[in-house]
Design an enzyme around this catalytic site. Structure first.
Site, PDB file in Angstrom:
ATOM      1  N   GLY A   1      30.826  17.151   7.201  1.00 64.09           N
ATOM      2  CA  GLY A   1      30.454  15.954   7.958  1.00 64.09           C
ATOM      3  C   GLY A   1      31.607  15.321   8.713  1.00 64.09           C
ATOM      4  O   GLY A   1      31.518  14.175   9.150  1.00 64.09           O
TER       5      GLY A   1
ATOM      6  N   GLU B   1      32.378  25.297   0.603  1.00 64.96           N
ATOM      7  CA  GLU B   1      32.342  24.131   1.480  1.00 64.96           C
ATOM      8  C   GLU B   1      33.576  23.267   1.238  1.00 64.96           C
ATOM      9  O   GLU B   1      33.583  22.419   0.333  1.00 64.96           O
ATOM     10  CB  GLU B   1      31.096  23.289   1.188  1.00 64.96           C
ATOM     11  CG  GLU B   1      29.793  24.011   1.404  1.00 64.96           C
ATOM     12  CD  GLU B   1      28.693  23.020   1.727  1.00 64.96           C
ATOM     13  OE1 GLU B   1      28.188  23.069   2.856  1.00 64.96           O
ATOM     14  OE2 GLU B   1      28.375  22.186   0.874  1.00 64.96           O
TER      15      GLU B   1
ATOM     16  N   LYS C   1      20.036  16.528   3.605  1.00 64.57           N
ATOM     17  CA  LYS C   1      20.610  15.384   2.869  1.00 64.57           C
ATOM     18  C   LYS C   1      19.576  14.262   2.752  1.00 64.57           C
ATOM     19  O   LYS C   1      18.392  14.533   2.671  1.00 64.57           O
ATOM     20  CB  LYS C   1      21.893  14.903   3.561  1.00 64.57           C
ATOM     21  CG  LYS C   1      22.875  16.034   3.835  1.00 64.57           C
ATOM     22  CD  LYS C   1      24.263  15.539   4.079  1.00 64.57           C
ATOM     23  CE  LYS C   1      25.131  16.683   4.527  1.00 64.57           C
ATOM     24  NZ  LYS C   1      26.536  16.445   4.391  1.00 64.57           N
TER      25      LYS C   1
ATOM     26  N   GLU D   1      28.901  16.204  -2.425  1.00 62.20           N
ATOM     27  CA  GLU D   1      28.433  14.802  -2.468  1.00 62.20           C
ATOM     28  C   GLU D   1      27.867  14.469  -3.848  1.00 62.20           C
ATOM     29  O   GLU D   1      27.980  13.347  -4.322  1.00 62.20           O
ATOM     30  CB  GLU D   1      27.400  14.568  -1.354  1.00 62.20           C
ATOM     31  CG  GLU D   1      28.085  14.531   0.009  1.00 62.20           C
ATOM     32  CD  GLU D   1      27.235  15.009   1.172  1.00 62.20           C
ATOM     33  OE1 GLU D   1      25.999  15.073   1.047  1.00 62.20           O
ATOM     34  OE2 GLU D   1      27.819  15.324   2.235  1.00 62.20           O
TER      35      GLU D   1
ATOM     36  N   ASN E   1      20.807  21.744   5.130  1.00 59.53           N
ATOM     37  CA  ASN E   1      20.782  20.674   4.129  1.00 59.53           C
ATOM     38  C   ASN E   1      20.488  19.366   4.861  1.00 59.53           C
ATOM     39  O   ASN E   1      21.341  18.845   5.569  1.00 59.53           O
ATOM     40  CB  ASN E   1      22.147  20.617   3.425  1.00 59.53           C
ATOM     41  CG  ASN E   1      22.245  19.444   2.465  1.00 59.53           C
ATOM     42  OD1 ASN E   1      21.239  18.821   2.117  1.00 59.53           O
ATOM     43  ND2 ASN E   1      23.455  19.139   2.039  1.00 59.53           N
TER      44      ASN E   1
END
Ligand code: PEP
Length: 247
Positions: free
Chosen positions: A167, A161, A7, A93, A5
Site C-alpha cells: 500500500g 509481501e 481488504k 495487517e 485482496n
C-alpha cells in the site's frame, strides 16, 4: 496465481459488481488461478456470482477452531459453506493490528487445511528489518514456524509481501523479490524436498500494478501476485491478469 485482496473495502453490491466485471474481463483467459478476497459479509454473494466461472473466492482470514464461544471469529467450515476455496492467513495487517503471531498463523493454516480450505500464507519483513539485514532471518522464522507440523505443501501457497511495499506505492524490485523467493523455495526444499518446493506457488505482493507486474512475473521464482489496491478497480486487476496470461 493472481489473488486480489479487497481488504476492508466495498459493500456487498459493489463487491458483486466488481466480481461480475472480473468474470467478464477474464473470459477466455486460461492457464492459472484468479482469486478474489472480499470482506466476510460479501463472501457468499460474490461466490454466487462467480459460480461456474474460473474465478475463485478467498477469505481474508480464518479462525483456528471449528466452533464455539469466539465472538467475532469465523471457522474454516463456515467459509467453505460461504463458497470459499482459499483463505489468506497471516497478512501483515493482521499481524500488525491484530497481534497475530507465527504460532496463531500455524494454527490457522492447520485448521484451514483440515477443513479443505487452501491457505495463502503471507510473510514479509518490515523496512527496519530489511535495513538491519535480517530479512532472511525474519522470513525464515515466519515460514518455519508458520508451516510447522504441516506435512504437505500440496494445497499451500506462500505470498512474500515486504511490509514496506504494501500500500505504499514502493514495490520491491524484481531482483529483490526474486532473491527472497529463492530463499523461501530453498527453505521449503530442505523440509519438503525439491519436487514439492518446485511446485509450490510463491506469490509476490506489495504495490503490484498493471505497469510493474510484467517485470515481476518475468522472474523465475515469482509464480503470481497478491494484489491489494490495484485489485479494487476492474480495469487495473484485469490489466494485470491479461499481462500475466499474455491475453
Ligand atoms: C495486499 O493487500 O496484500 C497488498 C499487497 O496491497 P497493495 O497491493 O495495495 O500493496
Amino acid at each position: 496465481m493472481l489473488a486480489g485482496n479487497w481488504k476492508m473495502h466495498l459493500t456487498i453490491g459493489e463487491s458483486i459488481a466488481l466480481a461480475r466485471a472480473v468474470v467478464e474481463g477474464t473470459t477466455g483467459v486460461t492457464g492459472g488461478d484468479v482469486i478474489v478476497a472480499p470482506v466476510f459479509t460479501a463472501l457468499a454473494s460474490v461466490a454466487g456470482v462467480l459460480e461456474g466461472s474460473q474465478v475463485a473466492v478467498a477469505a481474508q482470514n480464518v479462525f483456528y477452531e471449528d466452533k464455539g464461544a469466539y465472538t467475532g471469529e469465523v471457522a474454516p467450515a463456515m467459509l467453505r459453506d460461504a463458497g470459499c476455496t482459499y483463505t489468506l492467513i497471516g497478512h501483515s495487517e493482521r499481524r500488525k493490528y491484530f497481534h497475530e503471531t507465527d504460532g496463531t498463523v500455524n494454527a490457522r493454516i492447520k485448521k484451514a487445511l483440515s477443513a479443505g480450505l487452501k491457505p495463502i500464507v503471507c510473510v514479509g519483513e518490515t523496512e527496519e528489518e530489511r535495513e538491519k539485514g535480517v530479512t532472511e532471518f525474519v522470513i525464515g522464522q515466519q515460514v518455519k514456524v508458520g508451516l510447522y507440523g504441516i506435512d504437505s505443501l500440496e494445497h499451500v501457497t506462500v505470498a512474500y509481501e515486504p511490509v514496506w511495499a504494501i500500500g505504499t506505492g514502493k514495490n520491491a524490485t524484481p531482483a529483490q523479490a526474486q532473491e527472497v523467493h529463492v530463499f523461501i523455495r530453498r527453505l521449503l526444499g530442505g523440509v519438503y524436498g525439491g519436487a514439492a518446493a518446485d511446485s509450490v506457488r510463491l506469490l509476490y505482493g506489495g504495490s503490484v500494478t498493471s505497469e510493474n507486474i510484467g517485470r515481476l512475473i518475468g522472474m523465475e521464482d515469482i509464480d503470481g501476485a497478491l494484489i491489494g489496491g490495484a485489485s479494487l478497480k476492474s480495469e487495473s486487476f484485469i490489466g494485470i491478469i491479461k499481462t500475466v496470461s499474455g491475453g
